[in-house]
Enzyme design. Sequence first.
Site, PDB file in Angstrom:
ATOM      1  N   GLY A   1       7.530  -5.239   1.906  1.00 30.76           N
ATOM      2  CA  GLY A   1       8.662  -5.707   2.703  1.00 30.76           C
ATOM      3  C   GLY A   1       8.308  -6.163   4.094  1.00 30.76           C
ATOM      4  CE  LYS A   2       2.444  -7.852   4.315  1.00 25.68           C
ATOM      5  NZ  LYS A   2       2.575  -7.419   2.923  1.00 25.68           N
ATOM      6  CB  THR A   3       8.429 -11.536   4.624  1.00 21.88           C
ATOM      7  OG1 THR A   3       7.055 -11.851   4.407  1.00 21.88           O
ATOM      8  CG2 THR A   3       9.165 -12.776   5.059  1.00 21.88           C
TER       9      THR A   3
ATOM     10  CE  LYS B   1      -9.222   6.698   0.414  1.00 23.61           C
ATOM     11  NZ  LYS B   1     -10.500   6.980   1.097  1.00 23.61           N
TER      12      LYS B   1
ATOM     13  CB  SER C   1     -14.124   7.055   1.171  1.00 29.10           C
ATOM     14  OG  SER C   1     -13.665   6.259   0.105  1.00 29.10           O
TER      15      SER C   1
ATOM     16  N   GLY D   1      -0.261  -4.466   5.334  1.00 26.71           N
ATOM     17  CA  GLY D   1      -0.005  -3.625   4.175  1.00 26.71           C
ATOM     18  C   GLY D   1      -0.116  -4.414   2.899  1.00 26.71           C
ATOM     19  N   PRO D   2      -0.091  -3.734   1.764  1.00 27.18           N
ATOM     20  CG  PRO D   2       0.261  -2.091   0.169  1.00 27.18           C
ATOM     21  CD  PRO D   2       0.012  -2.280   1.631  1.00 27.18           C
ATOM     22  N   PRO D   3       0.889  -6.167  -0.803  1.00 23.07           N
ATOM     23  CG  PRO D   3      -0.022  -7.853  -2.123  1.00 23.07           C
ATOM     24  CD  PRO D   3      -0.317  -6.490  -1.599  1.00 23.07           C
ATOM     25  N   GLY D   4       4.405  -6.731  -1.294  1.00 23.75           N
ATOM     26  CA  GLY D   4       5.632  -6.160  -1.835  1.00 23.75           C
ATOM     27  C   GLY D   4       6.198  -4.994  -1.070  1.00 23.75           C
TER      28      GLY D   4
END
Length: 960
Positions: A460-462, A907, A864, A455-458
């Site tokens: 909350g993956k970590t 989207k 797309s 996913g994009p940064p920020g």
Amino acid sequence: MLKVLARCNSRPWLRPQLRLADVPVPASPLFRVPRARDNTSRYSLRRFFCSDSTDGSDSVESARRVEEGDEAAGSKSSSAIVPTMVRPEDCLTVIALPLTHRPLFPGFYMPIYVKNEKLRAALEDSKKRQAPYTGAFLVKDEEGTDGSEIEKNIYDLKGKDLLNRLHEVGTLAQITSIQGDQVVLIGHRRLRITEMVGEDPLTVKVDHLKEKPYDKDDDILKATSFEVISTLRDVLKTSHLWRDHAQTYTQHIGDFTYPRVADFGAAISGANKSQCQQVLEELDVHKRLKLTLELVKKEMEISKIQESIAKAIEEKISGEQRRYLLNEQLKAIKKELGLETDDKTALSAKFRERIDPKKEKIPAHVLQVIEEELTKLQLLEASSSEFNVTRNYLDWLTALPWGEYSNENFDVTQAQKILDEDHYGLTDVKERILEFIAVGRLRGTSQGKIICLSGPPGVGKTSIGRSIARALNRKFYRFSVGGLSDVAEIKGHRRTYIGAMPGKMVQCLKSVGTANPLVLIDEIDKLGRGHAGDPASAMLELLDPEQNANFLDHYLDVTIDLSKVLFVCTANVVEMIPNPLLDRMEVISIAGYITDEKLHIARDYLEKTTREACGIKPELVEVTDAAILALIENYCREAGVRNLQKQIEKIYRKIALHLVRQGVYPDPAVGEATVQSDEVKTELVFESAGAESAHGSTDKTESENAVEAEIVNASVDQTSTSINESDTPKDTLEAEKNQTTEAAKKVEKVLVDSSNLADYVGKPVFHAERIYDQTPVGVVMGLAWTAMGGSTLYIETTQVEQGEGKGAINLTGQLGDVMKESAQIAYTVARAILLEKDPENQFFANSKVHLHVPAGATPKDGPSAGCTMVTSLLSLAMNKPVKTDLAMTGEVTLTRKILPIGGVKEKTIAARRSEVKTIVFPSANRRDYDELAPNVKEGLEVHFVEDYSQIYELAFCENE
């Protein structure tokens, strides 16, 4: 003149005041000169100095007595040089012998090396002719040359060139022996060069110099001489270097005179050659003594410094040796008493103590290696490098948690509660973790898995990885592989290398102390590749469930079971992960958060954490929902919430500064918010909070009154503790308390609303993505995916030029190759559809069209946008605007089929942010849309299409 008699048995001086040294010095054979023989006389040179009396009568008489067998005379003359047939004073023409290092003083001997064969032959010939004398002259210094260069080049000079390089004043020297290149000289008297006689070798005429007349009874002369002797005595006491000189001098000096004292002091001093030459040239005895006194004084200072340095070093060395010996004795004593063992035994005991409790859990092959290494350790010397390698290897082997596992949490309800506490939303991730726990509950044990959060940064993956570890009750270990280019970081170094270390996984197991931790591998899509191998390929063994049960680290060289480890990887772009590595993972996509989710996250998590970090009480500040929504829409539109957290921190920092300026701050004693009091008058003065104008009224709510009451109570407590109640009347305390209450009422809650948000975070960064309320002809809204989340973009087309046969299309907007191809396909499809719908419309055949995708500074690529481009071109050709609040996405083919796209959630979120009501998705993406949360899909009308004709009906026909 003082008459002194020096004998071979080194009798003391007859005059105590003039005695050079009473220091007993052993005779040294280092300066003994070989015996020389000739036909006329027989003598032995054993010392530094000769008697060299003024007229030579004593020496001649001594020689005669030796020949006659007079033992007494022989005893006396054995300490003097027996002259040759030619007397020194008769030598008026001599060979000039250059000296490079120091001048030769009368009474001293000097060995030199003569490398010039012709000069050496001339000296040998002179010695054979019973005129063994030469003139020793010091070579002058030249700028830019050192002593080695002078000695190397001086014998190459001849005639006047050599004469110009020599000092005029030198010493008449007797040649005592010649052995190979070495010539031994003994100085007799001073000479001055008058003219050159021969060139090769240099032969000169000389004058014999004598000292200027002086008064032997002069008190100043005596005092200077005594001071020289006294200083020399001190030098000889401290310096071992010149003691042999002194003993030889006391044995071989003839008549003791003031000039000889001066020569002796200058000769044994460590002065440079120019200073010694100055003494040699000085014929005034008093001046010569003064010059010598300066030199020996300097020598005395140097001796003192040398002595202090030697003493300091000796003390340091002796102290370290003493400490070492005492430590060794202490070790031996403790070993005898059984109080302590040696290093190797202690190390072995430590390692065995580690493995004994878990011996049954350690695999057999690992236990065998440990036993072999322990045996090897006992046979190695503690000082060898192999000993340290073996010790470090055993340290790692015995420190690993072999067979030790943490007690996992298999309670699904408890895990659900922990995950909800830490994160809002993220249903997919939470569901996957609960499935993992449920499987472990049914099996009674858990197996390691590899989960990849993308996913994009920020987003909350970590932090999700940390929450998963807490929910499972596993140890947590994180390491980032972003930019990692060395395979040894993963697989470890070979033990043959200096500074070898195990890989990250072995370090992880030693750090956490369990064999089933949760390992978070961060930024796995940013693995590097350098000269040290391909880390992505090395990660395959680590992450492959079929291989990591027997993971082999290069350093340990024994297999480790990693099958119980739960690996959680994070990545921004899954496409950047190599396919073989991606195949081992289970990818869970975290698309980002919609506005509602961001609002809940800001309220329940970010704001609470930030307020506590800033030390602000909840009652002192209020940030409205409108302010949070404005912050999200105008400042933090990205998919994650990291920037939102930064902006909230910025707001609360300014609020903290505002409260401190008002005088409100926590009391260190009680930890409650108090109002600052004046130490002298105990009065409270507050600045205006400026909140009345924000509220629009001065009415107090119940919460505000509660805050004021708390502030007043804390302030009164603080004030009352600082005043001595026994000395203060009760009425005064009550008055001050009332005064404090009135002042505290002026402190009002800080309100942050959408109206004053810009005062805290500055001007808005983003503006509305929706440029048009009603899209004009030739403009259609599309939906795009970016690394920061989803966004809306417009496709704009316009007619540039019209004329028969001028049909063409021009593309701008930093489009990539794929998007340019999509535009060409869209142009072809639009022309075909237009001919079907209106055969008489020749717009594309006779018009040059310009297609642009704003913003022009942002690079764009992807297929797309195909259906959006077709719709824009048809809108321009038919001069019809599309339906209001319509956005679409999908790849179009030449046969007008609509192919699936990615990033459905992003989207959809972008469409909701732009207040779009109708969305067109490909039919193949229906399943992706159905998996979205209900709050994401709320209020949207979504159409799923397979052919462009369906989009045409939605965009144009419903608008008629």
